[in-house]
Design a protein around this motif. Structure first.
Motif, mmCIF file in Angstrom:
data_model
loop_
_atom_site.group_PDB
_atom_site.id
_atom_site.type_symbol
_atom_site.label_atom_id
_atom_site.label_comp_id
_atom_site.label_asym_id
_atom_site.label_seq_id
_atom_site.Cartn_x
_atom_site.Cartn_y
_atom_site.Cartn_z
ATOM 1 N N HIS A 39 1.170 23.741 -17.695
ATOM 2 C CA HIS A 39 2.111 23.100 -18.612
ATOM 3 C C HIS A 39 3.105 22.223 -17.855
ATOM 4 N N TYR A 43 4.780 20.190 -22.249
ATOM 5 C CA TYR A 43 4.503 20.359 -23.666
ATOM 6 C C TYR A 43 5.031 21.682 -24.218
ATOM 7 N N LEU A 44 5.013 22.724 -23.404
ATOM 8 C CA LEU A 44 5.244 24.072 -23.907
ATOM 9 C C LEU A 44 6.718 24.310 -24.209
ATOM 10 N N ARG A 50 2.379 31.719 -21.955
ATOM 11 C CA ARG A 50 1.825 30.783 -20.989
ATOM 12 C C ARG A 50 0.399 31.136 -20.561
ATOM 13 N N PRO A 197 -3.828 22.117 -22.233
ATOM 14 C CA PRO A 197 -2.386 22.364 -22.280
ATOM 15 C C PRO A 197 -1.734 21.886 -23.567
ATOM 16 N N HIS A 200 -2.808 24.218 -26.403
ATOM 17 C CA HIS A 200 -2.136 25.508 -26.236
ATOM 18 C C HIS A 200 -0.674 25.414 -26.663
ATOM 19 N N ALA A 201 -0.017 24.316 -26.298
ATOM 20 C CA ALA A 201 1.384 24.126 -26.689
ATOM 21 C C ALA A 201 1.524 23.973 -28.197
#
Length: 394
Positions: A39, A43-44, A50, A197, A200-201
């Motif tokens: 990340h 983005y996260l 995580r 990523p 996922h975010a």
């Protein structure tokens, strides 16, 4: 389903490795293989999960030459490698060996996310003329199924299923229909996804992720996102036995349904109606174990618990492979086939206390090999699918 359809090949690519034994070792241990997703792009959101069940690409080289892999999106690489494993385990050089068309039916939830991101960056940052044709052809959801057909010599029907969490079971049932009807002599069926990523975010922003993942637990907060592929090879049982193939399991029955109470992106509340549809086709006492699609989603697991407990109050052992292998990438199918073969399952990780749904997942004790296994797949958006696998022995 007539005539009987057998599963004679099983290919797996996941965070725990490549091949059926990698999946079997993971579920027997009962511990997910996770690592932090990159990340660094920012983005996260702060404090978000995580970890993800990510594929180590080094293991793919034994099943897919690097030169060919470079021309494929990550999901296509996963799917082709898993399909080749399935064909080889079935004792075939090519899926259409001996004549007759072979079908390919693959499910995906997000498709080739990394290639879609790449194409969008080219268009928006450099202009439409900068869009790469090779990237474009690989960013469509059906690219993985097409690459499997090319790699394995399958010239029959080629379908991609987009039914979210219900997709893997739906794909196998559709492939079984193709084989049972005679439209295909064999079929490759399964599910594939990748986890990027950015994706996922986005799931973290939607509060869909939980760390740790706790299916059916009162304290559950979300799923363990994963990636990979599971591909099964299906053929008529009598043909499989006639050529001396080992039958890993049989597809005995299937049910597909829809919950109209679900919103486009949310979970429904029609558990009673879904349970009635399930009971009408699959008698509650006809199975010895349940392989559940529960993944730690708060509303999703609640709906799953309502369906299961309404269908049968005294449930047989409930196995939850997504707790170990992660959501997406065919983990449900891998767990289902292992259960049908009587392979051992370790305790469901991080489970402590059930909520009002009252479903207690498997605690790791040794189980008698089942004769028939119910596989459940409920999806956000309302899709639902169930199938029964008859026993195969490893």
């Amino acid at each position: 389903m007539t005539p009987a359809v057998a599963i004679t090949g099983f290919g797996f690519v996941g965070a725990s490795g490549c091949g059926a034994e990698a999946a079997a070792t993971a579920v027997a241990r009962g511990e997910p293989v996770v690592r932090a997703i990159d990340h660094s792009a920012g983005y996260l959101p702060p404090g978000a999960p995580r970890m993800a069940a990510l594929v180590d690409g080094d293991g793919l080289a034994a099943h897919l030459p690097p030169g060919r892999a470079r021309r494929m999106s990550p999901p296509a690489r996963f799917a082709v490698a898993a399909a080749r494993m399935a064909v080889a385990q079935a004792g075939l050089a090519e899926v259409e060996e001996g004549g007759g068309p072979a079908a390919v039916v693959l499910a995906t939830t997000f498709g080739p996310a990394s290639y879609t991101e790449r194409l969008c960056r080219q268009i928006f940052l450099e202009g439409p003329e900068a869009a790469s044709p090779s990237v474009f052809t690989e960013c469509v959801a059906s690219a993985a199924a097409s690459q499997v057909a090319i790699a394995c010599g399958a010239h029959g029907v080629n379908l991609t299923v987009a039914q979210r969490e219900a997709g893997p079971v739906t794909a196998v049932l559709r492939a079984a229909d193709e084989v049972a009807s005679g439209r295909a002599r064999r079929a490759l069926a399964g599910s594939v996804d990748e986890m990027t990523p950015l994706l996922h975010a986005a799931l973290a922003q939607l509060r869909a992720l939980g760390e740790p993942c706790r299916p059916f637990d009162r304290a559950r907060a979300g799923t363990l996102a994963g990636e990979g592929a599971t591909v099964l090879l299906l053929e008529r049982a009598e043909e499989a036995r006639a050529r001396g193939a080992r039958v890993l399991a049989t597809v005995e029955a299937g049910v597909r349904a829809f919950d109209p109470t679900a919103g486009r992106a949310g979970w429904g509340r029609g558990g009673g109606a879904l349970a009635a549809k399930l009971a009408a086709r699959i008698p509650p006492r006809s199975v010895d174990a349940v392989v559940s699609g529960a993944s730690g989603a708060r509303a999703g697991d609640a709906l799953e618990a309502t369906v299961l407990r309404t269908w049968r109050s005294d449930l047989p052992p409930v196995l939850v492979p997504k707790a170990v292998l992660g959501e997406y990438g065919g983990s449900l199918l891998a767990g289902a086939l292992l259960a049908a073969q009587g392979r051992p399952f370790g305790p469901t990780p991080h489970f402590r206390e059930s909520d009002e749904g009252g479903v207690v997942p498997h605690d790791g004790r040794a189980l008698a090999p089942p004769d028939r296994v119910l596989v459940t797949a409920l999806a956000a958006g309302g899709a639902a699918a169930w199938m029964v696998l008859g026993a195969g022995r490893a």
